[in-house]
Design a protein around this motif. Structure first.
Motif, PDB file in Angstrom:
ATOM      1  N   ALA A 133       0.832  -1.206   0.000  1.00 16.01           N
ATOM      2  CA  ALA A 133       0.000   0.000   0.000  1.00 16.01           C
ATOM      3  C   ALA A 133       0.864   1.253   0.000  1.00 16.01           C
ATOM      4  CB  ALA A 133      -0.933  -0.013   1.205  1.00 16.01           C
ATOM      5  N   ALA A 134       1.928   1.258   0.811  1.00 13.93           N
ATOM      6  CA  ALA A 134       2.814   2.416   0.832  1.00 13.93           C
ATOM      7  C   ALA A 134       3.521   2.584  -0.506  1.00 13.93           C
ATOM      8  CB  ALA A 134       3.834   2.278   1.956  1.00 13.93           C
ATOM      9  N   GLU A 135       3.926   1.487  -1.105  1.00 16.31           N
ATOM     10  CA  GLU A 135       4.599   1.578  -2.389  1.00 16.31           C
ATOM     11  C   GLU A 135       3.634   2.004  -3.491  1.00 16.31           C
ATOM     12  OE1 GLU A 135       6.857  -2.003  -2.914  1.00 16.31           O
ATOM     13  OE2 GLU A 135       7.961  -1.660  -1.042  1.00 16.31           O
ATOM     14  N   ALA A 136       2.364   1.672  -3.347  1.00 20.07           N
ATOM     15  CA  ALA A 136       1.363   2.179  -4.290  1.00 20.07           C
ATOM     16  C   ALA A 136       1.216   3.692  -4.141  1.00 20.07           C
ATOM     17  CB  ALA A 136       0.019   1.492  -4.060  1.00 20.07           C
ATOM     18  N   ASP A 137       1.263   4.192  -2.902  1.00 26.27           N
ATOM     19  CA  ASP A 137       1.243   5.640  -2.686  1.00 26.27           C
ATOM     20  C   ASP A 137       2.446   6.298  -3.355  1.00 26.27           C
ATOM     21  OD1 ASP A 137      -1.099   5.582  -1.247  1.00 26.27           O
ATOM     22  OD2 ASP A 137      -0.168   5.967   0.711  1.00 26.27           O
TER      23      ASP A 137
END
Length: 215
Positions: free
Chosen positions: A117-121
């Motif tokens: 999720a953080a890497e998608a951000d």
């Protein structure tokens, strides 16, 4: 860590464009008092005479209108609308990035996978930067040609990318370098280094590694 973790977009347009200002970091326990009572202890708070404004986007809007002659936003209506949309998204979104890559101007960590999720951000932010540079950047370092509130809002993101050594494509890396090279950013980092307060959960490398084990 206080000044180094405030939600204020720094460098704010006041610092970059030379408007007179003074920054201070509130540290208190219990009920907020004095200048910070109206905001219920939320920071940042802009104090201008009797006025108190405690939302970062509202602060930037006020500074742009009151001190910068509106130059905090692009002059072109379409670019201005996109810049406002980008700021609103930065203001309210990217919660996984904030959670997994906490603000720490004193830290310097090697990159590791933190969460999908953080890497998608991160990927979405890079895509936003690319879209703004392509459509409105005019070949200049900033997202909309000249430095705007949008750049101020992404300065804390650039700082996170530097702290955690986030791998970036060349265009995004150049933008991060441009933000970091601002004298106002130097002042922000210096203020963080000079803080006497510490929040252990954001200071220790071991804490971050435990929260984000290598995959």
């Amino acid at each position: 860590m206080v000044a180094s973790r405030l939600a204020v977009p720094a460098p704010a347009p006041t610092a970059v464009q030379g408007a007179p200002h003074r920054a201070r970091s509130p540290v208190y326990r219990g009920q907020a008092q004095g200048a910070f009572a109206l905001s219920s202890g939320r920071v940042p708070v802009l104090i201008d005479g009797n006025l108190r404004v405690w939302d970062s986007l509202a602060i930037c809007e006020y500074v742009s209108e009151r001190y910068l002659g509106g130059r905090g936003w692009p002059s072109d209506p379409q670019a201005r609308a996109v810049a406002r949309a980008v700021c609103a998204q930065m203001h309210a979104d990217f919660t996984c990035l904030r959670r997994h890559l906490p603000m720490n101007l004193r830290g310097e960590f090697s990159w590791r996978h933190v969460s999908h999720a953080a890497e998608a951000d991160i990927a979405q932010i890079i895509a936003l930067w690319h879209a703004c540079h392509t459509a409105y950047g005019q070949g200049k370092p900033w997202l909309f040609g000249h430095f705007t509130i949008a750049d101020a809002f992404f300065a804390p993101v650039a700082a996170r990318f530097l702290t955690y050594s986030v791998p970036l494509p060349p265009e995004a890396a150049r933008y991060v370098d441009a933000l970091r090279s601002l004298p106002a950013m130097d002042a922000w980092y210096a203020a963080a280094r000079n803080e006497r307060w510490r929040l252990p959960q954001y200071e220790a490398l071991e804490t971050w590694l435990a929260a984000c084990p290598a995959k």
